[in-house]
Design an enzyme around this catalytic site. Sequence first.
Site, PDB file in Angstrom:
ATOM      1  CG  ASP A 116      28.355  15.305   4.224  1.00 44.45           C
ATOM      2  OD1 ASP A 116      29.161  15.512   5.142  1.00 44.45           O
ATOM      3  OD2 ASP A 116      28.213  14.200   3.677  1.00 44.45           O
ATOM      4  CB  ALA A 122      33.518   8.983   0.919  1.00 47.93           C
ATOM      5  CG  HIS A 170      26.408  17.416   7.921  1.00 48.84           C
ATOM      6  ND1 HIS A 170      25.912  16.214   8.374  1.00 48.84           N
ATOM      7  CD2 HIS A 170      27.669  17.150   7.498  1.00 48.84           C
ATOM      8  CE1 HIS A 170      26.833  15.279   8.223  1.00 48.84           C
ATOM      9  NE2 HIS A 170      27.909  15.817   7.686  1.00 48.84           N
ATOM     10  CG  HIS A 189      38.622  13.874   1.114  1.00 49.04           C
ATOM     11  ND1 HIS A 189      39.145  13.241   2.221  1.00 49.04           N
ATOM     12  CD2 HIS A 189      37.288  13.726   1.194  1.00 49.04           C
ATOM     13  CE1 HIS A 189      38.157  12.718   2.936  1.00 49.04           C
ATOM     14  NE2 HIS A 189      37.008  13.005   2.335  1.00 49.04           N
ATOM     15  CG  ASN A 193      34.651  13.466  10.151  1.00 44.65           C
ATOM     16  OD1 ASN A 193      34.518  14.692  10.178  1.00 44.65           O
ATOM     17  ND2 ASN A 193      34.572  12.771   9.030  1.00 44.65           N
ATOM     18  NE  ARG A 195      37.939  16.903   5.414  1.00 41.76           N
ATOM     19  CZ  ARG A 195      37.039  15.942   5.466  1.00 41.76           C
ATOM     20  NH1 ARG A 195      36.557  15.514   6.622  1.00 41.76           N
ATOM     21  NH2 ARG A 195      36.589  15.381   4.369  1.00 41.76           N
ATOM     22  CE  LYS A 233      27.326  12.373  11.666  1.00 46.17           C
ATOM     23  NZ  LYS A 233      28.132  12.941  10.597  1.00 46.17           N
ATOM     24  CG  HIS A 256      24.745  12.814   5.099  1.00 47.32           C
ATOM     25  ND1 HIS A 256      24.407  11.531   5.485  1.00 47.32           N
ATOM     26  CD2 HIS A 256      25.908  13.090   5.725  1.00 47.32           C
ATOM     27  CE1 HIS A 256      25.328  11.071   6.302  1.00 47.32           C
ATOM     28  NE2 HIS A 256      26.248  11.994   6.468  1.00 47.32           N
ATOM     29  CG  LEU A 302      30.580   6.856   1.582  1.00 46.08           C
ATOM     30  CD1 LEU A 302      31.574   6.162   2.494  1.00 46.08           C
ATOM     31  CD2 LEU A 302      29.713   5.817   0.854  1.00 46.08           C
ATOM     32  CG  HIS A 306      27.138   8.459   8.343  1.00 42.13           C
ATOM     33  ND1 HIS A 306      27.851   9.233   7.457  1.00 42.13           N
ATOM     34  CD2 HIS A 306      26.857   7.306   7.671  1.00 42.13           C
ATOM     35  CE1 HIS A 306      27.998   8.592   6.312  1.00 42.13           C
ATOM     36  NE2 HIS A 306      27.414   7.404   6.419  1.00 42.13           N
ATOM     37  CG  HIS A 332      32.901  16.839   7.045  1.00 45.26           C
ATOM     38  ND1 HIS A 332      33.110  15.899   8.022  1.00 45.26           N
ATOM     39  CD2 HIS A 332      31.693  16.543   6.484  1.00 45.26           C
ATOM     40  CE1 HIS A 332      32.079  15.055   8.041  1.00 45.26           C
ATOM     41  NE2 HIS A 332      31.208  15.430   7.117  1.00 45.26           N
TER      42      HIS A 332
HETATM   43  O1  DOR Z   1      31.318  11.580   1.852  1.00 43.09           O
HETATM   44  C1  DOR Z   1      31.507  11.793   3.034  1.00 43.09           C
HETATM   45  N1  DOR Z   1      32.614  12.429   3.472  1.00 43.09           N
HETATM   46  N2  DOR Z   1      30.618  11.350   3.913  1.00 43.09           N
HETATM   47  C2  DOR Z   1      30.831  11.408   5.230  1.00 43.09           C
HETATM   48  O2  DOR Z   1      29.997  10.974   5.969  1.00 43.09           O
HETATM   49  C3  DOR Z   1      32.110  11.933   5.763  1.00 43.09           C
HETATM   50  C4  DOR Z   1      32.735  12.848   4.825  1.00 43.09           C
HETATM   51  C5  DOR Z   1      34.168  13.181   5.156  1.00 43.09           C
HETATM   52  O3  DOR Z   1      34.471  13.483   6.309  1.00 43.09           O
HETATM   53  O4  DOR Z   1      34.998  13.166   4.234  1.00 43.09           O
HETATM   54 ZN    ZN Z   2      29.340  14.602   6.897  1.00 38.26          ZN
END
Ligand code: DOR
Ligand code: ZN
Length: 343
Positions: free
Chosen positions: A247, A263, A13, A251, A41, A17, A99, A174, A219, A136, A15
């Site tokens: 996860d 988050a 799992h 950012h 996402n 980007r 997802k 998560h 999150l 999620h 991200h």
């Molecule tokens: O903290 C998180 N950030 N939880 C998520 O489910 C998504 C993720 C994000 O894409 O930034």
């Molecule tokens: Zn995630």
Amino acid sequence: MKTLTITRPDDWHIHVRNGALLKTVLPHTAKQFARAIIMPNLKPPVTTVAQALNYRDEILQAVPVGMDFTPLMTLYLTGTTSEADIKLAAESDAVVAYKLYPAGATTNSDAGVANIKAIYPALSALEKYNLPLLIHGEVTDEHSDIFDRERLFIETHLNDIVKNFPALRIVFEHVTTSEAVQFVSASANTIAATITPQHLLFNRNALLAGGIRPHYYCLPILKREQHRLALVAAATSGNPKFFLGTDSAPHVSSLKETACGCAGCYSAHAAIELYAEAFERADALDKLEGFASFYGADFYRLPRNTTTVTLEKQSWVVPSAYGDADHSITPLKAGETLSWKLR
Ligand code: DOR
Ligand code: ZN
């Protein structure tokens, strides 16, 4: 020097980007992991096989020369995902799962599912075409306390989903609570869960006690110590239902250090080292390989990796930031010392 050699792990799992952030973060993951499940996402979300193939190409271009890394793509389930879409995804070698984000649950989840009962036909199609559903698991109504949202999701939605689709393979992503650990442990073998390094290492005091620390905000949110202990027990139990999923969610720092911060914890820079720290503290380093390198592959019905990685017991200080001035990311444990280092 003390070392630990394990089969090369996978991250089930993550991200990564796109654009500049992708170029910064992907080498960290590719160095450690053979494969990773890529979350869909983006803005706009990855909803079609064609989009997933384009995104996969962009990711492969960010893999440093000489590193061997396979992105496993997922598609974003929406209220309009059809059986035909799911059939196409199932026929694509690149896509391994769908997802489910409840609408509004987290970063870029606006296109997510507002009415979970209304997507039961899509869940039926996933079951029929044998594509795993990654969830999620948090309710999103504004009146639900943020610390209760995972538990309420089990009671409100997950129990029913599992009852209605007994052959559907589900990853409860998560997990952060003892209730989720109990639910997954008591479920059939079609139900598994990922656990992040931050939820194994920290409770909500890391986020909120003595000052607010936005780089610990993710999150589902960090919970009480009793929940962290339940997660550590699950991860180190040798139960194959629980496996590694960082996860890692980068950012840029300015979007986290602000009045309404995003988050996501960035952990890809030191993922396996952070897990090693958590497992060592639980005196369970011998259980790390199953959690990190075997159980996820088994659940996804993919071959286990055959090469190895070696960790050395060696202190190093995590940089305060990665990336350039315009895309600066603050990693988990920035400026702090870790005791394991990937060779
Ligand atoms: O903290 C998180 N950030 N939880 C998520 O489910 C998504 C993720 C994000 O894409 O930034
Ligand atoms: Zn995630």
